[in-house]
Design a protein around this motif. Structure first.
Motif, short mmCIF file in Angstrom:
data_model
loop_
_atom_site.label_atom_id
_atom_site.label_comp_id
_atom_site.label_asym_id
_atom_site.label_seq_id
_atom_site.Cartn_x
_atom_site.Cartn_y
_atom_site.Cartn_z
N UNK A 22 0.84 -1.20 0.00
CA UNK A 22 0.00 0.00 0.00
C UNK A 22 0.88 1.25 0.00
N UNK A 24 3.93 1.56 -1.06
CA UNK A 24 4.71 1.74 -2.28
C UNK A 24 3.82 2.22 -3.42
N UNK A 25 2.63 1.63 -3.57
CA UNK A 25 1.89 1.85 -4.81
C UNK A 25 0.89 3.00 -4.74
N UNK A 26 0.45 3.41 -3.57
CA UNK A 26 -0.59 4.43 -3.52
C UNK A 26 -0.02 5.81 -3.78
#
Lengths: 102, 181
Positions: A22, A24-26
């Motif tokens: 969460x 890293x990607x959000x």
């Protein structure tokens, strides 16, 4: 099958990985904060599990209580900063709020 | 005394609730769904605390996380995001590296902890620990307890200072008013 320490630590490891994903990607700042909450929950679950299975005393639970308080404090300050971010930029997308990069 | 299979079933229910919530938080395309899935995660972790005979922690988890942090997150969400459009509300970046990290870290950690702690067996349900926690907080841990209360005061003041609107200086002859952002 009997439930041992390994089960709790495995659940906590999976929660930590999901929180890291969460994080890293959000791109939404509030979603990043949710990832941090997942990671903190995983860590506190570890504290309680180790205190129960390896130590036998409630000291780990006291550490977990302090951790919960710190997590709440962190969430409050982070959300206040997010609100100010929204006032300044009209968005909380961390890919667009790059003023300091010049 | 709860029989062994029922205990295992309860554990897998709580763990499944926590992990399903965690997956939904991490993968949902709408950020409001993420926020509500966080509720499932917190409830599942509270169940796991109760399973560990940490009854005080379970109640604190429900009260502070579900009652406080989650409501705060929802407020911030409603105030800051254009939540009606899923694509705007929860954009993602770098899904491939994220997935690589997710798989690598979870595989490594689960392998390590099952190898290290897999042999420990279940313990009988313990005594409630609330009284012990209260005693320790006011004897051995009284200094951190006081320090953390000062921290809470600082957080209260800091949050109001950061998030609150500044009061405009009273203009000569005019009424002081709140600055509109």
């Amino acid at each position: 099958m009997s439930i041992g320490l390994g089960h709790f630590v495995a659940v906590s490891a999976l929660l930590f990985s999901l929180g890291l994903f969460c994080l890293i990607t959000r791109r939404n700042a509030v979603a990043i904060l949710m990832g941090i909450e997942l990671i903190l929950n995983a860590a506190l679950l570890n504290l309680a599990a180790f205190s129960r299975y390896l130590h036998g005393q409630p000291d780990g639970q006291i550490f977990a209580v302090f951790g919960i308080v710190l997590a709440a404090a962190e969430a409050v300050v982070a959300l206040a900063i997010v609100l100010q971010l929204y006032r300044a930029f009209r968005t909380v997308d961390t890919a667009e709020t790059t003023e300091l990069k010049g | 005394m709860i029989p062994e299979p029922v205990r295992a079933l309860l554990f897998y229910l709580c763990a499944g609730l926590a992990l399903a919530g965690g997956c939904w938080v991490a993968f949902a395309r709408n950020i409001v769904h993420s926020a509500f899935a966080l509720l499932a995660t917190f409830a599942g972790v509270a169940g796991l605390y109760a399973f560990l005979s940490a009854d005080f922690l379970a109640v604190v988890q429900l009260m502070i996380y579900v009652g406080g942090v989650l409501v705060l997150i929802l407020f911030a969400l409603m105030l800051t995001s254009r939540i009606e459009e899923a694509r705007v509300s929860n954009p993602t970046i770098g899904l491939v590296p994220g997935a690589v990290v997710l798989i690598a870290v979870s595989a490594l950690l689960v392998y390590a902890c099952v190898k290290e702690f897999g042999g420990t067996t279940d313990l009988p349900p313990g005594e409630p620990t609330t009284a012990g926690i209260g005693d320790a907080l006011l004897s051995r841990y009284v200094l951190p307890f006081e320090v953390i209360s000062v921290l809470l005061l600082a957080v209260l003041l800091g949050a109001v200072t950061i998030a609150g609107g500044r009061l405009r200086k009273p203009a000569p002859g005019g009424k002081p008013g709140k600055e509109r952002p």
